[in-house]
Design a protein around this motif. Structure first.
Motif, mmCIF file in Angstrom:
data_model
loop_
_atom_site.group_PDB
_atom_site.id
_atom_site.type_symbol
_atom_site.label_atom_id
_atom_site.label_comp_id
_atom_site.label_asym_id
_atom_site.label_seq_id
_atom_site.Cartn_x
_atom_site.Cartn_y
_atom_site.Cartn_z
ATOM 1 N N TYR B 12 0.740 -1.195 0.013
ATOM 2 C CA TYR B 12 0.009 -0.118 0.030
ATOM 3 C C TYR B 12 0.783 1.387 -0.092
ATOM 4 C CZ TYR B 12 -3.082 3.669 1.577
ATOM 5 O OH TYR B 12 -3.558 5.044 1.763
ATOM 6 N N TRP B 14 3.833 1.593 -1.189
ATOM 7 C CA TRP B 14 4.683 1.797 -2.425
ATOM 8 C C TRP B 14 3.484 2.339 -3.493
ATOM 9 C CZ3 TRP B 14 9.432 2.050 -3.771
ATOM 10 C CH2 TRP B 14 9.560 2.323 -4.963
ATOM 11 N N TRP B 15 2.375 1.855 -3.259
ATOM 12 C CA TRP B 15 1.125 2.411 -4.102
ATOM 13 C C TRP B 15 0.997 3.980 -3.983
ATOM 14 C CZ3 TRP B 15 -4.698 1.907 -3.218
ATOM 15 C CH2 TRP B 15 -5.543 2.406 -4.346
ATOM 16 N N THR B 18 3.524 6.067 -5.429
ATOM 17 C CA THR B 18 3.782 6.252 -6.930
ATOM 18 C C THR B 18 2.632 7.356 -7.469
ATOM 19 O OG1 THR B 18 1.883 4.516 -7.363
ATOM 20 C CG2 THR B 18 4.169 3.737 -7.442
ATOM 21 N N THR B 19 1.899 7.749 -6.495
ATOM 22 C CA THR B 19 0.913 8.884 -6.872
ATOM 23 C C THR B 19 1.410 10.243 -6.718
ATOM 24 O OG1 THR B 19 0.184 9.195 -4.422
ATOM 25 C CG2 THR B 19 -0.976 7.313 -5.849
ATOM 26 N N GLN B 25 -5.973 9.961 -8.329
ATOM 27 C CA GLN B 25 -5.402 8.624 -7.962
ATOM 28 C C GLN B 25 -4.861 9.031 -6.417
ATOM 29 O OE1 GLN B 25 -1.857 7.394 -9.937
ATOM 30 N NE2 GLN B 25 -1.960 5.483 -9.077
ATOM 31 N N THR B 29 -6.032 6.705 -3.268
ATOM 32 C CA THR B 29 -5.013 6.035 -2.279
ATOM 33 C C THR B 29 -5.232 6.193 -1.014
ATOM 34 O OG1 THR B 29 -3.236 7.182 -3.013
ATOM 35 C CG2 THR B 29 -3.518 5.338 -4.236
ATOM 36 N N THR B 127 9.861 8.241 -5.300
ATOM 37 C CA THR B 127 8.750 7.492 -5.298
ATOM 38 C C THR B 127 9.178 6.589 -3.842
ATOM 39 O OG1 THR B 127 8.113 7.002 -7.507
ATOM 40 C CG2 THR B 127 7.417 5.100 -5.905
#
Lengths: 65, 147
Positions: B12, B14-15, B18-19, B25, B29, B127
């Motif tokens: 999560y 890492w997700w 990336t935003t 997005q 998240t 990131t």
């Protein structure tokens, strides 16, 4: 005050926060530890909700807006 | 169980890493994080509603029933505010420096007077840096709301 001095101040405070937990451990919890502090902050429904809203704001501020 | 929590929180984070802020997005998240932590918090909802019950819960922690360790109750009560003094000083310094740099930054420039928020902007340029911050945010939530 220069930026470098302020960055050093932030680093010193970070170390102080870590030191608070270390102090708690080495004194066998004679001083409060981090988890005890967090538990105290959320003791009772009102504090729990207020701190949860604060935690949400933190995520929103840092990652969304 | 611990492995699953670590794997899910890492994925999560890492997700989130990336935003980009101010995008749908990023909103989604972070909202997913809210929902997940709400589930954790819902299971930990405090049962006590009176100050005395909450105080008893604190003593229980100090006695070793929870995170506080194994300190005798009498000794804990005798120390009073002194037990919390290091945290009060440290948190007081955080608040003072944050407010001081925040207001000084209006006239002197944000770069010269970095706040926690502006420092995090620097970290979040990568990131990985943003993912680490997101993971720390989750860890804070877990520490606060998981019983």
């Amino acid at each position: 005050m220069s930026r470098t001095a302020l960055l050093a101040a932030w680093a010193a405070i970070g170390l102080l926060l870590v030191g608070c937990e270390v102090l708690s451990v080495v004194t066998r919890r004679r001083y409060a530890g981090a988890l005890e502090l967090l538990a105290r902050l959320t003791a009772g429904p009102v504090r729990f909700v207020v701190v949860f809203l604060g935690w949400m704001w933190l995520g929103w501020h840092f990652f969304a807006r | 169980m611990t492995g699953v929590v670590l794997a899910c929180s890492g994925a999560y984070a890492w997700w989130v890493g990336t935003t980009t802020p101010f995008t749908t997005q990023a909103d989604v998240t972070v909202a997913v994080g809210f929902a997940a932590m709400a589930l954790v918090a819902g299971r930990s909802w405090p049962r006590s509603t009176t100050p005395s019950a909450a105080k008893s819960a604190d003593v229980g922690i100090a006695q070793g029933g929870g995170a506080g360790g194994g300190m005798p109750q009498g000794e804990s009560a005798g120390l009073g505010v002194r037990r919390w003094a290091p945290w009060l000083v440290a948190i007081g310094l955080v608040v003072a420096l944050e407010l001081g740099t925040y207001f000084a930054g209006f006239s002197g420039g944000r770069h010269a007077f970095p706040t926690l928020s502006s420092l995090s902007d620097t970290v979040e340029r990568s990131t990985g840096g943003q993912a680490v911050l997101a993971w720390l945010w989750l860890v804070l939530g877990w520490g606060l709301f998981h019983r």
